[in-house]
Design a protein around this motif. Structure first.
Motif, mmCIF file in Angstrom:
data_model
loop_
_atom_site.group_PDB
_atom_site.id
_atom_site.type_symbol
_atom_site.label_atom_id
_atom_site.label_comp_id
_atom_site.label_asym_id
_atom_site.label_seq_id
_atom_site.Cartn_x
_atom_site.Cartn_y
_atom_site.Cartn_z
ATOM 1 N N LEU A 13 0.504 -1.521 0.112
ATOM 2 C CA LEU A 13 -0.337 -0.077 -0.283
ATOM 3 C C LEU A 13 0.588 1.238 0.118
ATOM 4 N N GLN A 14 1.839 1.466 0.756
ATOM 5 C CA GLN A 14 2.989 1.751 1.102
ATOM 6 C C GLN A 14 3.820 2.567 -0.549
ATOM 7 N N PHE A 15 3.664 0.765 -1.028
ATOM 8 C CA PHE A 15 4.311 1.713 -2.755
ATOM 9 C C PHE A 15 3.554 2.142 -3.392
ATOM 10 N N ASP A 16 1.981 1.855 -3.074
ATOM 11 C CA ASP A 16 1.143 2.531 -4.364
ATOM 12 C C ASP A 16 1.094 3.933 -3.707
ATOM 13 N N ASP A 17 1.044 4.061 -2.832
ATOM 14 C CA ASP A 17 0.277 5.654 -2.348
ATOM 15 C C ASP A 17 2.206 6.706 -2.801
ATOM 16 N N GLU A 18 3.073 5.875 -3.112
ATOM 17 C CA GLU A 18 4.860 6.846 -3.415
ATOM 18 C C GLU A 18 4.278 6.498 -5.018
ATOM 19 N N SER A 19 4.303 5.307 -5.568
ATOM 20 C CA SER A 19 3.945 5.540 -6.977
ATOM 21 C C SER A 19 2.755 6.652 -7.537
ATOM 22 N N PHE A 20 1.723 6.560 -6.966
ATOM 23 C CA PHE A 20 0.643 7.230 -7.625
ATOM 24 C C PHE A 20 0.861 8.511 -7.072
ATOM 25 N N ALA A 21 1.519 9.318 -6.310
ATOM 26 C CA ALA A 21 2.480 10.762 -5.972
ATOM 27 C C ALA A 21 2.864 11.167 -6.989
ATOM 28 N N LEU A 22 4.479 10.369 -7.360
ATOM 29 C CA LEU A 22 5.115 10.491 -7.787
ATOM 30 C C LEU A 22 4.492 10.142 -9.901
ATOM 31 N N LYS A 23 3.182 9.706 -10.262
ATOM 32 C CA LYS A 23 2.298 9.719 -11.485
ATOM 33 C C LYS A 23 2.163 11.163 -11.065
ATOM 34 N N LEU A 24 1.808 11.585 -10.344
ATOM 35 C CA LEU A 24 0.661 12.918 -10.037
ATOM 36 C C LEU A 24 1.694 13.761 -10.290
ATOM 37 N N GLN A 25 2.616 13.697 -10.161
ATOM 38 C CA GLN A 25 3.943 14.643 -9.748
ATOM 39 C C GLN A 25 4.465 14.426 -11.806
ATOM 40 N N LEU A 26 4.343 13.807 -12.195
ATOM 41 C CA LEU A 26 4.448 13.482 -13.442
ATOM 42 C C LEU A 26 3.277 14.585 -14.686
ATOM 43 N N GLU A 27 1.957 14.189 -14.131
ATOM 44 C CA GLU A 27 1.047 14.155 -15.115
ATOM 45 C C GLU A 27 1.399 16.571 -15.057
ATOM 46 N N GLU A 28 1.433 16.656 -13.766
ATOM 47 C CA GLU A 28 1.772 18.424 -13.138
ATOM 48 C C GLU A 28 3.188 18.434 -14.407
ATOM 49 N N ILE A 29 3.700 18.397 -14.597
ATOM 50 C CA ILE A 29 4.933 18.254 -15.353
ATOM 51 C C ILE A 29 4.592 18.835 -16.589
ATOM 52 N N GLU A 30 3.913 17.793 -17.298
ATOM 53 C CA GLU A 30 3.182 17.399 -18.804
ATOM 54 C C GLU A 30 2.517 18.864 -18.682
ATOM 55 N N ALA A 31 1.394 18.638 -17.352
ATOM 56 C CA ALA A 31 0.427 20.389 -17.732
ATOM 57 C C ALA A 31 0.964 21.300 -17.634
ATOM 58 N N GLN A 32 2.066 21.242 -17.413
ATOM 59 C CA GLN A 32 2.717 22.857 -17.122
ATOM 60 C C GLN A 32 3.616 22.799 -18.236
#
Length: 333
Positions: free
Chosen positions: A8-27
């Motif tokens: 579950l911790q790894f899932d949260d970390e993976s999700f957080a990293l993916k959100l940051q990658l999406e934020e980069i694309e949005a910027q």
């Protein structure tokens, strides 16, 4: 740490990293301008470097998650594996014993073999426990830490700080001071951050007040393309009309008192300006409602009339244009 919790911790970390990658694309999509392939701007280089770092971290998290899964599977099936090894060892011993009977040889010592195999398996189990503890220690801990993320800080610690503050990952609008998600903000060339409602209000206010037109921030004009997508059709029409009026070098307004709208250049002729709002016509010379005949405020026409009077030219009784006799009688039809 239990495997379920780790996953579950790894899932949260993976999700957080993916959100940051999406934020980069949005910027990236919000940035404008062109540049050569070999000479990108600093913000593009920063996006590329941070994206590469995030992708490496994402691969690490996925690998650790897979390793945890394997380690836990081996650990949870240790009893079944041990029983299977004992059965296999016993089968080998029985076979060796049967062969020794046929060859009249002494039985091999089975206790040492069994003990060695089981002990080796127990040692391997201990090694799996060590692997679990090591991978847990190498991942992003949920415990509090006073480390401040910075350029020289280890990535895991910086990532931990990001994860701890992920629910509060918002930026502050420089106008209303509200904290909003970066997707709903616009960063201007002067580096000020506006929430979209505040920036839109700034443009609409400038459309009504010429003293603050064009909209600026730190004395730099703001490009409407930053917020144009958030305008309705009516709002954009109002702004474009104000922009046309405030940038005109020769302004003409409808002479109808109840209208008084700005009349743009395409609706004008040398003598009259037609208002699309009310349909009235305005004299281009005296700026009053259109009237018949020449306008006394038309300086050019007045000079021509004075010259015509000196030359003896007369206005036509039908159309009012100046005429003179070149030859023939004085009679006109």
């Amino acid at each position: 740490m239990e495997c379920v919790d780790s996953c579950l911790q790894f899932d949260d970390e993976s999700f957080a990293l993916k959100l940051q990658l999406e934020e980069i694309e949005a910027q990236r999509e919000l940035q404008s301008g062109k540049w050569t392939e070999k000479n990108p701007p600093d913000f593009a280089l920063a996006f590329d470097a941070f994206q590469a770092e995030l992708e490496k971290a994402l691969y690490l998290v996925e690998d650790l998650k897979f390793a945890h899964s394997i380690a836990k599977a081996v650990d949870s099936d240790a009893v079944a594996i041990r029983e299977s090894m004992v059965e296999e060892t016993q089968s080998v011993q029985d076979r060796d014993f049967a062969l020794s009977l046929n060859e009249d040889e002494n039985l091999p010592s089975t206790n040492d073999t069994t003990t060695m195999d089981v002990s080796r398996f127990e040692a391997e189990s201990v090694d799996w426990d060590h692997i679990l503890r090591a991978t847990e220690a190498s991942t992003f801990s949920n415990e509090s830490c006073s480390t401040v993320a910075g350029p020289s800080t280890h990535y895991t610690l910086r990532q931990k700080a990001v994860l701890e503050h992920l629910p509060q990952l918002k930026v502050e609008c420089c106008v209303c001071r509200e904290s909003v998600h970066p997707h709903f903000t616009v960063r201007l060339m002067c580096s000020d951050i506006y929430c979209k409602p505040c920036l839109k209000f700034h443009f609409l206010r400038a459309a009504k007040d010429e003293s603050i037109f064009p909209p600026k921030c730190h004395r730099q004009p703001i490009d409407i393309s930053n917020i144009e997508a958030d305008f309705s059709t009516e709002e954009l029409t109002v702004y474009r009309a104000a922009e046309l009026e405030f940038t005109s070098m020769d302004r003409v307004y409808c002479a109808e008192p109840e209208c008084a709208k700005f009349v743009p250049m395409p609706q004008r002729t040398p003598d009259y300006a037609s208002c699309e709002a009310c349909g009235a016509e305005t004299c281009m010379h005296c700026k009053a409602l259109a009237h018949d005949g020449g306008c006394v405020a038309d300086v050019t026409r007045q000079i021509l009339l004075d010259f015509a009077d000196e030359q003896g030219w007369k206005p036509c009784v039908g159309c009012g244009e100046l005429v003179f006799r070149y030859e023939g009688c004085d009679h006109m039809t």
